[in-house]
Structure formats: C-alpha cells, structure tokens
Design a protein around this motif. Structure first.
Motif, short mmCIF file in Angstrom:
data_model
loop_
_atom_site.label_atom_id
_atom_site.label_comp_id
_atom_site.label_asym_id
_atom_site.label_seq_id
_atom_site.Cartn_x
_atom_site.Cartn_y
_atom_site.Cartn_z
N UNK A 247 29.60 79.37 35.42
CA UNK A 247 30.85 79.54 36.17
C UNK A 247 31.77 78.35 35.92
N UNK A 248 33.00 78.65 35.49
CA UNK A 248 33.97 77.60 35.23
C UNK A 248 35.06 77.47 36.26
N UNK A 249 34.84 78.04 37.45
CA UNK A 249 35.86 77.94 38.50
C UNK A 249 36.86 79.07 38.45
N UNK A 250 37.77 79.05 37.49
CA UNK A 250 38.74 80.13 37.32
C UNK A 250 38.30 81.14 36.28
N UNK A 251 37.24 80.85 35.59
CA UNK A 251 36.69 81.76 34.59
C UNK A 251 35.17 81.62 34.59
#
Length: 621
Positions: A538-542
């Motif tokens: 998980x990259x936060x916004x993606x």
C-alpha cells in the motif's frame, strides 16, 4: 482393599492404559485428565498411567509408527493379527492391499516386533496390585486395546476392566460389553464421574454389595445399569485439575537418547461443540458428517483464568513450549481476550488449535501474537450448496476469507480438508467447487479426504436424506474380526449402500485439481523470500498488487484513488449494497464494472452479491 487398611492404601490400586495408535509425540490427555481427577477426589488412591503406545512407537521406529497410526485399516490390522492368529494370513493379504506406497516393511515383521514389545510391557506391570484397569479406546485403538485386555486377563483373571472413550459411546460400548467377556464395565461419554463412582465401589464394597446405577456406566448386571440418561458430566470444568503427564515423561526419559524428543502437550479449554445449530428443515443439530461429539451433552468451557493457569503450569512443569488445544472447537466467547492474555505472559509458545471458518482476522492476529503457529480450520467444502447440505453454517466466501487471512505473515498457518464423495452431492456441487478452487490457488492447499460414515453422525442417523439406502458396520472390519464377533459389534466406521461409485466418479476431477494445486503452491514457495503468491503493498494514494503465477510470467497491478479504497474495504467480504453505500460518489454504475474486472483477473472473489479481495498485505498492520 478397605480404606481403613494403611498398608493397602500405599499400593497403587488403579491402572490406566492407552494402547497404540495415538500420536506418539504427545501424552494421552484422557489418561492425564482421569489420573488427576481421581487423585484429587480420592487422595488416598494412586492411579498409574501407562502410555503403552510410546514404548511401542520407540520399538517400532517413529518413521514406521507414524504412517501406520494415521491410517485406520493399517493400524487396526496389526493387533487384529495378534488377537486372532488363526486369521493372520488373511489379515496380511488385506494389509498388503491397503499399504502400497505407505509402508515397505513386511507385515509379518511388524507383527513380530509388536508382539515382542507388547509382551515386554505386559511383563513389567504389576497387574496383581490393581483393583481396576481402565483403557481409553478412540479411533484406531480398538484391536490393540482388546489385545492388551485379553493378555492381562490371562495373567490375572480377577482384575476388573473398564473401557471408555469415543469408540465406547452408546450402542458401541454396549456391544463391546456383550461380545467380549474380558470387559467388565463400559463408560459411555465423559469418564470422570462414572470412573470415580466405579472405583469407590470396588475399593469400599463388601461381598454382598451391588454397584449402584449411574448414568453413562454400563455393567453386566442389568440392575447396575442406568437406562434413562446417556452421560454423567461435570457441569463446571473449572473443577477439573490440570492433566497429570508425569508418567509419560518418565517413560520418555527412560528411552535411549536417540529415541527422546520434545513432545507437544495436550491442553483442554472446553468439551463438546458450540456449533450445534439445527438443520434449516428441522431435526438433529450439528455438521452432518461429524461424530466427534457423541460422547458429550452440550458445550462447556473453562474460565480464561483457569485456561491460562493450566497452560502455564503444564509448560513450566515439563519445560515444554509446544501445546495443542484438544477441543473440538475453541470457545467463541471473548477468544481475542483469551489469547491477548496468553500473549501477556511473554512465553514463546508454539500452539495448535481447531477453529471455525468464521473466525475473524482480529482473532487470528491475537492468536498469532500468543504463539498460535497452526490452525486446523473446518473448511470441508468450497461449494456453498454443498456446505448447506453438510449443515456447516458457513459459505464458500467465508472459507476463502479465512484461507486468505492465514496467508498473512504473522498469522497462523492453515490446514484444512475438502471432503470428497459426500453422499447426496451432485454435479452442481462439483462444478461450483472447481470454479471456486481456481480462486483459492494463492492459498495453502487443502487436502482431499474421502467421506467416511461415522457412527452417530447426522448422516448415519438420517441416511435417506442423503441418498443412502442402508447402513452397517464397514465391511473392512469383517477382514479383522471373526464372523461370530463381527456380527454383534457396533463399530465407529460405518459402511453404506447408495451411490458410492457414482460419487467417486463425480469427484475425480476435484481430486486431480487438489493435487495440481498442491504442486503449484509448493513450486511457487520453493524460494520463501518471494513471499505470498498474491500480495499487495500500500502506497497511501495507490497500491501495487503482485500476482505470482505457476509456469507463467508474474503480473503486477496498480490501483489508484477510490479503486484502491474499494479493494482495501473488501479485505473483509462485503455485500454490494455496503460497498456502494461506502463510496456513493463513485456510483454503482462504476463500481460494478470495477468489481467484475477484479473478479475476472482473480484478484477478487464474488459469491452472489458479496465480494472479497484476495491479495494479502506483505506485513501485518
């Protein structure tokens, strides 16, 4: 023996035996629990426990004992040949048909070893010092128990013998009492209270006294047998002491150094099964195939304080950290809290338990933090239609959800079965299984287990509802017992007529698919550093989803914004209405095509209007 005689009181007055073929690497909880209870209630009485199976396993060799102990017809054949030597040639032929690829050592040599070590054990035990001999008989222990009973009675015919255990409940126990004159008493159901009642009578009785009836205790005297109630149970499990395993460890430590090992300690938090819901159409309750609870009435659990105290006492007393919960099903109430308390003890336990597929991820995380390394989950099927026929009370999407959760690093590893050839199943069940199985490929493979009919199960009780015409003792028992014995016994594994060959043909593609699944999973996990087969970062916004493939190129997928949020929201299976309600700005007309795309890529699973994301996080949040 009278209580007023101080000399007699110093002599052990009861022996408990567990004969082959339990797992050799753990003490018998039946023997340990009964010994502790009797000595708690009768402090002047000594109970000797003899874990016979451990000595036999050491003599036979653990590598040989293990495969035999896992297969009913192999294990029961060995002592049947010693019990009925006139049938040894016929039993040997039966063994050879059942053992290819499993056991290479000749049957005759195995029997010679068993006879030698068994007579050695029999010669070491002071049978004349006991007033009562008790044997625990569960699955795969029947012929070995009967052999030891017969040999003991040849040495001291006055010694009273009582048997109990899962193979002695109800009509099974009554038939043992009827067929085998060496057995004097049978306990049906829970053993503590009936055993205490019987032992007190044998110690205190005078010549003219007769045994007073007690529920769950069968005697040859009709006036001493209770006819109305099937069991006598202790309502408060907290009254029961921790099992006493000292004599198992004495026997283990007496073995030569190469034969010693660190065993697993059995512990008990409850008895019975709380999943005893009735069939939707009414009638008996519980999973249709299960006969594990025929010796219990209802469900009882120990308090958390008692459970934790007994775990700690057993672990510290024997300096062992591997423990197995022997419950048919762990208590559902506040399970998270129980395992958080266990974790607070800062012991590096390695635990095992059986759980339902409805167990939440939060509970699994608490179990993992407490040291739960492995859980056996009651999966049984990947078809909701078949699960309904089994009365499991679960769905395919719930099964896939817990299979997925158990792939998350830090959570317990899963073992589970798919029941093949279930009576009454049809082509739709097979097709649904094959379709859903294709979504389960990233997860720990399930083992295909052919259905067997257990005495007392709901299928056995109501065979016509499952397309079964007639039930009877399994015909393989006729290869082990003489005809005059076999005809009067009621035995644990039952045979039946009705669609057996049809079911075997029907489920053949599933059996092959399970083998292919295992091969692919093992191949993809040859390098453990590569992680789960289907995972995400998980990259936060993606987020990035990584999909490893067997004999094909790996794939990666990137989800952004609301797509990412929906995928994370569906880490727990969600109905479409809930997804739409959570993301109203995205719109149903946009959400449904996205979900369908995820299902087509096998990144999500759909059952009806419910959706489940299948990728697991690379680390537990």
């Amino acid at each position: 023996v009278k209580n007023s005689d101080p000399v007699a009181l110093a002599v052990p007055c009861m022996a408990l035996l567990s004969t082959p073929w339990p797992l050799f690497n753990r003490p018998s909880i039946q023997l340990g629990a009964l010994k502790a209870y009797v000595e708690q209630e009768l402090p002047h009485v000594t109970v000797d426990t003899h874990h016979v199976y451990l000595t036999v396993a050491a003599a036979l060799g653990y590598d040989l004992y293990g495969p035999i102990s896992e297969r009913t017809w192999l294990s029961e054949s060995c002592y049947a040949a010693l019990l009925y030597p006139e049938q040894q040639d016929a039993i040997a032929r039966f063994w050879r048909r059942r053992s290819p690829g499993v056991v290479k050592k000749p049957f005759e040599q195995i029997c010679q070893t068993l006879e030698k070590v068994s007579h050695q054990i029999l010669g070491e035990i002071p049978w004349n010092s006991y007033v009562l001999l008790g044997l625990s008989i569960s699955l795969n222990q029947l012929t070995s128990a009967l052999y030891f009973i017969h040999q003991v009675k040849r040495r001291t015919s006055d010694l009273k013998v009582v048997v109990g255990g899962s193979a002695c409940s109800g009509d099974m126990g009554q038939s043992l009492l009827h067929v085998f004159p060496d057995i004097d008493f049978v306990i049906s159901g829970e053993g503590e209270k009936p055993l205490l009642h019987l032992l007190k009578f044998l110690i205190e009785a005078r010549g003219s006294d007769s045994l007073q009836p007690m529920a769950g205790l069968f005697s040859r005297d009709p006036e001493s047998t209770w006819e109305t109630e099937p069991f006598s149970q202790e309502p408060d499990l907290d009254r029961l002491p921790a099992p006493d395993y000292r004599e198992y460890f004495d026997r283990l430590n007496a073995l030569s150094p190469p034969k010693r090992f660190f065993p697993k300690l059995p512990v008990e938090t409850s008895r019975g099964c709380w999943w005893r819901k009735p069939f939707p159409q009414g009638g008996p309750a519980g999973c249709a195939f299960c006969n594990l609870n025929i010796q219990w009435n209802g469900y009882r659990a120990k308090s958390h304080h008692n459970i934790i105290a007994q775990i700690r006492a057993l672990s510290e007393g024997h300096q062992i950290l591997s423990l197995s919960f022997m419950d048919n099903l762990l208590p559902a109430k506040e399970m998270d809290k129980l395992f958080r308390k266990i974790a607070e003890g800062n012991r590096d336990y390695r635990l095992f338990a059986e759980i339902r597929a409805t167990t939440r991820k939060e509970t699994l995380a608490a179990m993992g933090a407490a040291g739960m390394a492995e859980v056996q989950v009651g999966i049984e099927a990947l078809s909701t239609g078949l699960l309904n026929k089994m009365n499991k009370g679960t769905t395919a999407i719930q099964n896939l959800e817990i299979m997925k959760n158990c792939e998350i690093p830090g959570l317990p590893r899963l073992t589970g079965n798919v029941i093949l050839n279930f009576p009454g199943s049809d082509q739709r069940d097979v097709e649904e299984t094959l379709k859903n199985l294709s979504f389960a490929l990233p997860f720990q493979p399930l083992k295909g287990t052919p259905f067997w009919l257990g005495y007392g199960s709901l299928v056995w009780q109501n065979p016509k509802a499952f397309g079964i015409k007639r039930v009877h003792n399994h015909p393989f028992y006729a290869r082990l017992f003489p005809p005059e014995v076999f005809k009067d016994l009621v035995l644990m594994i039952q045979g039946y007529h009705g669609g057996i060959r049809h079911q075997e043909r029907l489920w053949r593609p599933v059996k092959q698919a399970l083998e292919d699944w295992k091969t692919a999973y093992l191949s993809l996990h040859q390098n453990p550093k590569r992680g789960p087969i289907l995972s995400y970062q998980d990259g936060g916004e993606f987020m990035i989803i990584r999909q490893r493939c067997h004999m094909a190129q790996d794939m990666t997928h990137r989800l952004r914004g609301t797509s990412r949020k929906i995928y994370l929201f569906c880490q727990e299976n969600r109905p479409l209405s809930q997804i739409v309600g959570k993301f109203p700005d995205f719109g149903e007309e946009t959400i449904i095509p996205f979900l369908n795309m995820m299902v087509d890529k096998k990144l999500m699973f759909r059952e009806g209007a419910h959706y489940l994301s299948l990728a697991v996080p690379l680390r537990l949040s």
